[in-house]
Write an enzyme that holds these catalytic residues in place. Structure first.
Site, PDB file in Angstrom:
ATOM      1  N   SER A 151       3.529  -1.285 -10.326  1.00 42.81           N
ATOM      2  CA  SER A 151       4.008  -0.308  -9.342  1.00 42.81           C
ATOM      3  C   SER A 151       5.030  -0.886  -8.372  1.00 42.81           C
ATOM      4  O   SER A 151       5.716  -0.140  -7.689  1.00 42.81           O
ATOM      5  CB  SER A 151       2.832   0.317  -8.591  1.00 42.81           C
ATOM      6  N   LYS A 187       2.093  -2.344  -1.335  1.00 49.54           N
ATOM      7  CA  LYS A 187       3.034  -1.223  -1.261  1.00 49.54           C
ATOM      8  C   LYS A 187       4.092  -1.495  -0.200  1.00 49.54           C
ATOM      9  O   LYS A 187       3.925  -2.363   0.658  1.00 49.54           O
ATOM     10  CB  LYS A 187       2.287   0.068  -0.883  1.00 49.54           C
TER      11      LYS A 187
END
Lengths: 185, 165
Positions: free
Chosen positions: A60, A108
């Site tokens: 990701s 993230k």
């Protein structure tokens, strides 16, 4: 009384021992031992409470952070200031606010700050309706999502790999007390 | 010197006594965390496990739940599902255990909070699950509700938690 040896091999062996001893434990063994103890303690405290070693799992955050990459999370990064837009952070899964070291975290990038509205149109992120410049993005995408308002202590986080379908990409608002620290490199 | 030695001996004995007390009379938090850890261990399946072993493991997993327990799943990319009662949980566990070649489950960072009356408790943890030979794993935040029923701590509710809202 001083004893002298005439045996050259014994003398050479003694010289070898002292040379080896000097390389391995130094001229003053007590000081060396103290140095080792201090070094071990500093490393233990640093890597347990300050710089948390991590291994990236998953895609990701591609291409910025590759799968299986080793890095560190700096827990002191947000001691003097709050997280900023663009910071790549570690987010704890369970028990927010806990100071213990989590064994698993999300990695993230922060794109939305507290109070801001985040939306996606034609694959681009918009903050309060204005296009966000994201030079770190390398993959194009077609994400479409309406505005999401961040709360007073929430940050909008998302991965750099936007080529994944929106529904499969773990993203959203993270509370401040879930943010463990900033990724070091 | 004698006094110092006696003090050290006293401290050691005191420490030993405390340790023994915690082993013999563990706190509810400790008992619950042990239950969670053994639940994860029970849910581990190796490729060598046969049908009977898998069915037995599914039964053991179900034994950790109360008769009216509820499991609420809502996982990104998988979907939402609710299981009510031991029978539904058993059915789902047996089906799940039979359909994967192997399963590795770990509950990481588990913390237990026991209520003041010491009859209910809440556990939060992070489940790390990998199936088959796949090196990649799924990760999900979970919350368990425990209740003391007939002297035993049983799960009354298990649910997935959305880490990012």
């Amino acid at each position: 009384m001083v004893e002298q040896t005439n045996n050259p091999s014994a003398e050479s062996s003694g010289r070898e021992t002292s040379w080896l001893q000097m390389v391995l434990i130094g001229r003053r063994p007590r000081t060396t031992l103290l140095r080792i103890l201090v070094l071990v303690s500093v490393c233990a405290v640093t890597f347990k409470f300050v710089l948390l070693p991590i291994r990236v799992e998953g895609i990701s955050m591609e291409p910025t952070y590759h799968d299986r990459r080793i890095d560190c999370i700096n827990r002191l990064a947000f001691l003097w200031h709050e997280p900023q837009r663009g910071d790549v952070v570690g987010i704890r899964f369970s028990d927010p606010g806990n100071l213990t070291t989590p064994r698993a975290m999300l990695m993230k990038r922060i794109i939305g700050l507290p109070g801001e509205t985040v939306s996606f149109h034609d694959g681009h992120a918009y903050i309060n309706g204005e296009l966000l410049d994201e030079p770190y993005l390398k993959f194009s995408c077609d994400w479409e999502h309406g505005p999401i308002q961040c709360g007073p202590d929430q940050y909008y986080v998302v991965g750099d790999n936007r080529s994944m379908p929106f529904e499969l990409h773990m993203q959203g608002r993270a509370e401040r007390d879930r943010i463990v620290g900033k990724v070091l490199l | 010197m004698k006094i110092a030695a006696r003090l050290v001996l006293l401290a050691v004995l005191g420490g030993l006594g405390l340790w023994l007390w915690s082993v013999l009379f563990p706190s509810p938090e400790k008992i619950i965390l042990k239950k969670i850890s053994s639940l994860a261990a029970t849910a581990n399946i190796s490729a060598a496990d046969g049908t009977i072993t898998r069915a037995a493991k599914a039964s053991n997993v179900v034994n950790a739940f109360a008769t009216d327990a509820e499991i609420v799943f809502d996982v990104t990319g998988v979907g939402a599902r609710t299981l009510s009662g031991r029978d539904e949980i058993r059915e789902a566990a047996m089906g799940g255990f039979a359909s994967v070649p192997s399963l590795k489950v770990q509950f990481l960072d588990a913390t237990a909070k026991v209520s003041v009356d010491k009859q209910t408790a809440e556990v939060t943890c992070t489940a790390q699950v990998s199936a088959g030979d796949n090196k990649d794993f799924g990760i999900q935040e979970l919350r368990f509700q425990f209740k003391k029923i007939d002297g035993d701590w049983l799960i009354t509710r298990a649910e997935t938690v959305k880490t990012l809202q």
